[in-house]
Design an enzyme around this catalytic site. Structure first.
Site: not given
Ligand SMILES: NC(=O)c1ccc[n+]([C@@H]2O[C@H](COP(=O)([O-])OP(=O)(O)OC[C@H]3O[C@@H](n4cnc5c(N)ncnc54)[C@H](OP(=O)(O)O)[C@@H]3O)[C@@H](O)[C@H]2O)c1
Length: 249
Positions: A156, A169
């Site tokens: 990410s 996350y």
């Protein structure tokens, strides 16, 4: 080297490759599963919701692609023996695994560390880090039976540009890239095995909506438009690419 973002796979680029895709019931995983099947792959669809997985199954079969398999498993609840059962089912049906795409993830809570809910943190780390670790460990013997095995983790933008309040996350994506890099080095002496990460970039999915509820979604890429790099990394054309994080956009 081929630019993975503009890779143009041949119709049979993934022919007869058995590829397990986690989180194939929705978003990017669903788009990659449909695209991989349309290029000849025998895809194994993992997700939580059987109803959503069946809809992806129907879409693939109706397009005339190889009939996929469905293996539902909730990563939040599953114990090691359920992973063993999943892999035993794969072994029985195919005898090998050519590709493993770790795509399923949850966003978790975004909050300052000082106020982050401990139970929610642990859930996110379990789904985003522990599950790919357990699945990789359990699938490795089956991957080693393939002539050209690949493992692909999902990264990410939070890894290259860390930011406050992204909580578990962000940490889970750093851990996932760390796991990828460590595994790639551990498997360096097995030249057939390729281990990489892919960063999809901003894509119009449910997770993106959850992360950025106020953004203008009309500017976001649809999932089916960013699959080229996935097909490249999951297929034989990426031989030699190992231990890297590749951008899909
Ligand atoms: N979209 C973006 O802009 C973006 C940007 C950077 C990175 N990513 C990464 O790309 C990957 C795909 O994201 P996405 O946007 O496509 O997300 P999504 O649309 O929310 O899909 C997530 C998938 O993961 C599955 N999943 C979630 N929790 C699970 C659990 N406990 N057990 C099993 N499966 C579970 C979901 O299954 P159900 O449908 O059954 O719930 C679904 O198939 C993720 O790793 C994400 O971190 C996305």
């Amino acid at each position: 080297m081929t630019d993975p973002r503009t890779y143009q796979p041949s119709k049979d680029a993934l022919k007869d490759r058995v590829i397990l895709i986690t989180g194939a019931s929705d978003g990017i995983g669903k788009a990659v599963a449909i695209a991989a099947a349309s290029h000849g792959a025998q895809v194994v669809l993992h997700g939580r919701s059987v109803r959503k997985l069946e809809a992806v199954y129907d879409e693939i079969v109706n397009a005339g692609a190889p009939r996929p398999s469905i293996l539902p498993l909730d990563f939040e609840k599953a114990g090691p023996e359920e992973y063993e059962k999943l892999v035993a089912a794969l072994e029985q049906e195919f005898g090998r695994l050519d590709g493993l795409l770790h795509n399923a993830s949850m966003l978790g809570e975004r909050a300052p560390i000082e106020h982050h809910d401990v139970a929610k943190w642990m859930r996110t780390m379990h789904v985003n880090v522990n599950a790919p670790f357990i699945l990789t460990r359990t699938c490795l013997p089956l991957l080693k039976k393939s002539a050209d095995p690949v493992i692909l983790f999902t990264s990410s933008g939070v890894v290259s540009s860390p930011r406050p309040f992204w909580g578990s996350y962000l940490v889970s994506k750093w851990a996932s890239d760390g796991l990828m890099s460590m595994l790639a080095q551990e498997l360096e002496k097995q030249p057939a095995m390729r281990v990489n990460s892919i960063n999809p970039g901003a894509v119009k999915t449910n997770m993106r909506l959850q992360a950025y509820p106020a953004e203008d979604r009309s500017k976001l890429r649809e999932a089916h438009t960013i699959v080229a790099a996935y097909l490249y990394l999951l297929g034989p054309d990426s031989r030699g690419v190992h231990g890297q994080t590749i951008n899909a956009q």
